[in-house]
Design a protein around this motif. Sequence first.
Motif, PDB file in Angstrom:
ATOM      1  N   PRO A 144      74.817  42.500  84.242  1.00 42.28           N
ATOM      2  CA  PRO A 144      75.489  43.670  84.804  1.00 42.28           C
ATOM      3  C   PRO A 144      75.160  44.950  84.058  1.00 42.28           C
ATOM      4  O   PRO A 144      74.738  44.930  82.891  1.00 42.28           O
ATOM      5  N   ALA A 145      75.352  46.077  84.730  1.00 45.29           N
ATOM      6  CA  ALA A 145      75.204  47.384  84.091  1.00 45.29           C
ATOM      7  C   ALA A 145      76.087  47.447  82.854  1.00 45.29           C
ATOM      8  O   ALA A 145      77.188  46.892  82.826  1.00 45.29           O
ATOM      9  N   GLY A 146      75.580  48.113  81.829  1.00 46.04           N
ATOM     10  CA  GLY A 146      76.321  48.238  80.586  1.00 46.04           C
ATOM     11  C   GLY A 146      75.997  47.172  79.566  1.00 46.04           C
ATOM     12  O   GLY A 146      76.456  47.257  78.412  1.00 46.04           O
ATOM     13  N   THR A 147      75.201  46.168  79.955  1.00 46.68           N
ATOM     14  CA  THR A 147      74.831  45.104  79.025  1.00 46.68           C
ATOM     15  C   THR A 147      73.813  45.627  78.009  1.00 46.68           C
ATOM     16  O   THR A 147      72.850  46.298  78.366  1.00 46.68           O
ATOM     17  N   GLY A 186      64.560  46.660  75.569  1.00 48.10           N
ATOM     18  CA  GLY A 186      65.024  46.300  74.236  1.00 48.10           C
ATOM     19  C   GLY A 186      63.861  46.018  73.304  1.00 48.10           C
ATOM     20  O   GLY A 186      62.697  46.234  73.636  1.00 48.10           O
ATOM     21  N   ARG A 187      64.221  45.537  72.137  1.00 46.82           N
ATOM     22  CA  ARG A 187      63.193  45.292  71.125  1.00 46.82           C
ATOM     23  C   ARG A 187      62.443  43.990  71.373  1.00 46.82           C
ATOM     24  O   ARG A 187      63.037  42.979  71.766  1.00 46.82           O
ATOM     25  N   VAL A 188      61.160  44.033  71.104  1.00 52.14           N
ATOM     26  CA  VAL A 188      60.350  42.816  71.074  1.00 52.14           C
ATOM     27  C   VAL A 188      60.816  41.980  69.887  1.00 52.14           C
ATOM     28  O   VAL A 188      60.934  42.481  68.765  1.00 52.14           O
ATOM     29  N   CYS A 189      61.110  40.709  70.128  1.00 56.43           N
ATOM     30  CA  CYS A 189      61.542  39.801  69.063  1.00 56.43           C
ATOM     31  C   CYS A 189      60.334  39.038  68.513  1.00 56.43           C
ATOM     32  O   CYS A 189      59.211  39.210  68.973  1.00 56.43           O
ATOM     33  N   MET A 190      60.567  38.192  67.529  1.00 58.11           N
ATOM     34  CA  MET A 190      59.459  37.425  66.960  1.00 58.11           C
ATOM     35  C   MET A 190      58.804  36.520  67.987  1.00 58.11           C
ATOM     36  O   MET A 190      57.574  36.397  68.033  1.00 58.11           O
ATOM     37  N   ASP A 191      59.621  35.885  68.837  1.00 61.95           N
ATOM     38  CA  ASP A 191      59.106  34.867  69.749  1.00 61.95           C
ATOM     39  C   ASP A 191      59.400  35.136  71.221  1.00 61.95           C
ATOM     40  O   ASP A 191      58.914  34.406  72.083  1.00 61.95           O
ATOM     41  N   LEU A 192      60.214  36.141  71.506  1.00 57.47           N
ATOM     42  CA  LEU A 192      60.661  36.399  72.881  1.00 57.47           C
ATOM     43  C   LEU A 192      60.677  37.891  73.164  1.00 57.47           C
ATOM     44  O   LEU A 192      60.888  38.708  72.260  1.00 57.47           O
ATOM     45  N   THR A 193      60.467  38.226  74.435  1.00 63.05           N
ATOM     46  CA  THR A 193      60.495  39.620  74.889  1.00 63.05           C
ATOM     47  C   THR A 193      61.132  39.648  76.279  1.00 63.05           C
ATOM     48  O   THR A 193      60.846  38.776  77.116  1.00 63.05           O
ATOM     49  N   LEU A 196      71.653  48.480  79.775  1.00 61.64           N
ATOM     50  CA  LEU A 196      71.262  48.505  81.185  1.00 61.64           C
ATOM     51  C   LEU A 196      72.050  49.570  81.940  1.00 61.64           C
ATOM     52  O   LEU A 196      73.291  49.606  81.896  1.00 61.64           O
ATOM     53  N   ALA A 197      71.325  50.424  82.645  1.00 59.55           N
ATOM     54  CA  ALA A 197      71.959  51.502  83.409  1.00 59.55           C
ATOM     55  C   ALA A 197      72.429  51.033  84.774  1.00 59.55           C
ATOM     56  O   ALA A 197      73.198  51.732  85.454  1.00 59.55           O
ATOM     57  N   ARG A 198      71.987  49.848  85.196  1.00 59.40           N
ATOM     58  CA  ARG A 198      72.353  49.304  86.507  1.00 59.40           C
ATOM     59  C   ARG A 198      72.394  47.786  86.404  1.00 59.40           C
ATOM     60  O   ARG A 198      71.917  47.207  85.422  1.00 59.40           O
ATOM     61  N   ASP A 199      72.955  47.154  87.366  1.00 54.84           N
ATOM     62  CA  ASP A 199      72.833  45.700  87.447  1.00 54.84           C
ATOM     63  C   ASP A 199      71.335  45.374  87.504  1.00 54.84           C
ATOM     64  O   ASP A 199      70.591  45.970  88.297  1.00 54.84           O
ATOM     65  N   SER A 200      70.894  44.454  86.669  1.00 48.36           N
ATOM     66  CA  SER A 200      69.445  44.251  86.507  1.00 48.36           C
ATOM     67  C   SER A 200      69.104  42.772  86.449  1.00 48.36           C
ATOM     68  O   SER A 200      69.933  41.917  86.086  1.00 48.36           O
TER      69      SER A 200
END
Length: 374
Positions: free
Chosen positions: A263-266, A314-321, A276-280
């Motif tokens: 949801p928006a705001g996450t 968001g940020r790129v993580c070590m193993d996930l994006t 998140l500015a909108r439901d995504s």
Amino acid sequence: MSDAQMRTWAEIDLGCLKHNYTALREQLAPGCRFVGVVKANAYGHGAVPVAQKLEEWGADYLAVACLGEAAELRQAGVRAPILILGVTLPRYAGELLAWDAAQAVGDLETGRALSAAAVAAGRTLTIHVKADTGMSRLGFLCDEAHLDRAAGEIAALCALPGLRAEGIFTHFSDADGCEAYTMRQFTRFLDLLDKLSARGVTFEIRHCAASAAMLNYPCTHLDMVRPGIALYGHYPAPGMEYTCPLLPVMTLKTRVAAVRDLPAGTCVSYGRTATLARDSRLAVLPVGYGDGYFRLFSNGQPVAIRGKKAPVVGRVCMDLTMVDVSDIPGVVPGDEAVLYGDAAPVEDGADRAGTIQYELLCDVSPRVPRVYLD
């Protein structure tokens, strides 16, 4: 789907590699030799498979950065001549001889030590003399004030027992930028050759043109060229596309691991740098900076899924994006995502990261399998 394609992988198109080799070779005058530069794991493409193909196609020489890279090729059965462009300490002269590698030498002291080691072994070591005409890294200093001294020291080096001075070379610092400085370096190199010739010192192979000079300045080709990044289908700088038709060899891919409706705001990823500015709908990709996918790609770098762009959220993580696929219908786990390739040029990523495509290609990590396509 092969095991190598379960997570994140790099497809290496050997057909594109051969196209680039052929296209670059066609730029050369008859008799000009070709060095395939395979240092840094062939710019991330896999040194052994690339070197084996270049040898098969007739490359005259291969170039690496260090002794370990030369040993890797020899252990894999590569027999083509190998030039080590970087420094090898004289204590490892035995290994240079054992692996039959030519060594760059940029100072007389190192040359004397290598000579003594070769004589002690009863062998002859092939060397290429390195002239510093303006890069200021390694080599005999060859600016106007030091040219005579450099010629004298190089002549002394070439007279040492146990050494075979096959070649002499320099390296341009700005061949994809300033023509005036490049020609100044080239003039210094030619002046050095004249001074050495006057002393009776000549070389079978004179070389100075890496990718940029090879494409921009045919006059610098001399006896041999050393294309690196161009061999892998990339131009050293924008605006050089007219010089030679090149095809990118690597495509970096991953697969959608999960699809999340949020949801928006996450807030998304470490540091909550994205909200998140909108439901995504977000796709979670199993790739991160542990694979060489830069953390600088956080919040905006696009990947291609189903032929459309999906920006990193968001940020790129070590193993996930995480990427936003809200506007791409039908995305499901298992879908391919192109990180670098025709649909997501590595040059765009380099621009975003404030670096060059060389770095991005070289930084694709060892845990990313290379899949070779014929």
